[in-house]
Design an enzyme around this catalytic site. Structure first.
Site, PDB file in Angstrom:
ATOM      1  N   PRO A  17       3.255  -0.009  -5.446  1.00 15.85           N
ATOM      2  CA  PRO A  17       2.670   0.734  -4.324  1.00 15.85           C
ATOM      3  C   PRO A  17       3.752   1.451  -3.538  1.00 15.85           C
ATOM      4  CG  PRO A  17       2.634  -1.634  -3.907  1.00 15.85           C
ATOM      5  CD  PRO A  17       3.083  -1.464  -5.317  1.00 15.85           C
ATOM      6  N   GLN A  74      -2.812  -2.450  -2.551  1.00 19.02           N
ATOM      7  CA  GLN A  74      -2.051  -3.377  -1.715  1.00 19.02           C
ATOM      8  C   GLN A  74      -2.615  -3.339  -0.299  1.00 19.02           C
ATOM      9  OE1 GLN A  74       2.097  -2.570  -0.245  1.00 19.02           O
ATOM     10  NE2 GLN A  74       2.637  -4.189  -1.707  1.00 19.02           N
ATOM     11  N   TYR A  97       7.052  -6.809   7.017  1.00 13.30           N
ATOM     12  CA  TYR A  97       5.767  -6.528   7.649  1.00 13.30           C
ATOM     13  C   TYR A  97       5.120  -7.829   8.105  1.00 13.30           C
ATOM     14  CZ  TYR A  97       6.840  -1.890   5.985  1.00 13.30           C
ATOM     15  OH  TYR A  97       7.472  -0.693   5.761  1.00 13.30           O
ATOM     16  N   ARG A 143       2.895  -9.751  -2.931  1.00 15.47           N
ATOM     17  CA  ARG A 143       4.261  -9.237  -2.985  1.00 15.47           C
ATOM     18  C   ARG A 143       5.056  -9.912  -1.883  1.00 15.47           C
ATOM     19  NH1 ARG A 143       6.354  -2.913  -3.355  1.00 15.47           N
ATOM     20  NH2 ARG A 143       8.170  -3.433  -4.623  1.00 15.47           N
TER      21      ARG A 143
END
Length: 365
Positions: A23, A100, A182, A230
């Site tokens: 992604p 994602q 994130y 991920r």
């Protein structure tokens, strides 16, 4: 047959080869809605011969966007816009599509990369960011709001709603974004998470939210489809998230039905010191595969066909993911198959492009 071009199963999903397109944020959406750019971008990558295409990080809420131009999947308008893109791609391509799902947390409210990428404050057109704790990513960033338990409950509901939308759109795979600093990574790392409640402190507590979100997304997504995560296997900062904790997280995810781990690193702290070079993240994928038995996807400066073949053939990882390299060479899988003496899928409109010395390169010829 090369190992790179052999099929593989990620849980219930079987892929034709071991090449994934990672992604990659395009920062080209209109208030979260996919645009013509996404049709062009994803359309040509879907004809590349890769085994899997994962759509870029798609925010589960407006405040979860890295930039105001990020793709989203949080309401009917964003679902309908992305649906048009998915329908166009699926009409002409046969590879499985994944998406994602993400929330940027304290790394939200930024300018697009080609405009510097700096955080935009609320007074300048940005928005209040959220995180595990009230700790900014960089010294000049605005302080994020430490999420309340009510906000955490709302976040889980947002991920579930986005997963159901992805299911309706026909995606065969969901990847939860727990990497690159994130929001889910912010809960995992002790550098960003200094909470004193059930979501902070011990490793088990810091893993709690990503595990809860995974469990709820897995339950909301069709059982015949795959769900993976991920992760950043290391913060590359002393005292931060590391490989041992990544192995523990992966084992816990496996118990919940996780189908694979996509192994990246970094992004949590400006203090990171990353020894960037070919295969620099592959040892992380190898260790997680060895310790957990989960399929792993290796990513990061994997640019050559022989390099990718060696990673898969020696068992360091089950798949490789390409990002910037496949933007530079959108037919990378074709060229890799030619180098490795194997075959690759191509649309019939392109069969005539097969070089005379490579007759038989395309599976359908």
């Amino acid at each position: 047959m090369s190992q790179l071009f052999s099929p593989i199963a990620l849980g219930p999903l079987t892929l034709p080869n071991r090449i994934a397109i990672a992604p990659m944020c395009q920062y080209s959406a209109d208030n979260g809605r996919a645009t013509e750019w996404h049709t062009i971008h994803l359309g040509h990558l879907a004809l590349s011969g890769a085994g899997l295409l994962i759509v870029e990080a798609s925010a589960v809420s407006p405040e979860g966007r890295i930039t105001s131009q990020d793709l989203g999947l949080w309401d009917d308008a964003t679902e309908q816009a992305l649906g048009k893109v998915v329908q166009a791609v699926k009409k002409h391509a046969t590879l499985p599509l994944g998406i994602q799902l993400a929330h940027a947390g304290r790394k939200a409210s930024c300018a697009v990369p080609w405009e510097g990428g700096a955080q935009i404050g609320a007074a300048s057109g940005g928005w209040q960011t959220l995180s595990a704790s009230a700790l900014p990513f960089a010294a000049h960033d605005e302080t994020p709001q430490a999420m309340s338990l009510e906000q955490i409950a709302g976040l889980k509901a947002q991920f579930v709603a986005a997963a159901r939308r992805a299911d309706r759109l026909g995606f065969e795979l969901i990847e939860l974004h727990g990497a690159h600093g994130y929001l889910l990574h912010q809960f995992l790392s002790p550098l960003a998470n200094q909470r004193s409640d059930q979501y902070g402190g011990s490793l088990q507590n810091r893993m709690r939210l990503p595990l809860e979100i995974f469990s709820e997304v897995r339950a909301a997504f069709s059982p015949g489809k795959a769900v993976g995560v991920r992760i950043s296997a290391s913060d590359w900062v002393e005292g931060g998230w590391d490989l041992a904790q990544s192995v523990a997280l992966s084992k816990a995810l496996k118990e919940l039905g996780c189908d694979y781990i996509h192994v990246s690193s970094g992004g949590l702290s400006p203090r990171q010191k990353i020894p960037v070079g070919p295969n620099y993240q592959v040892p992380f994928a190898e260790a997680i595969k060895r310790e957990t038995g989960l399929p792993t996807i290796a990513v990061g400066l994997i640019t050559e066909a022989e390099q990718a073949e060696a990673i898969v053939a020696t068992g360091q990882a089950d798949m490789v993911a390409l990002a910037r390299g496949i933007l530079y060479d959108p037919r990378w899988p074709w060229h890799a198959a030619a180098k490795l003496g194997d075959k690759v899928n191509a649309p019939p409109q392109y069969w005539r492009s097969e070089p005379h010395v490579l007759k038989g390169l395309f599976n359908n010829v």
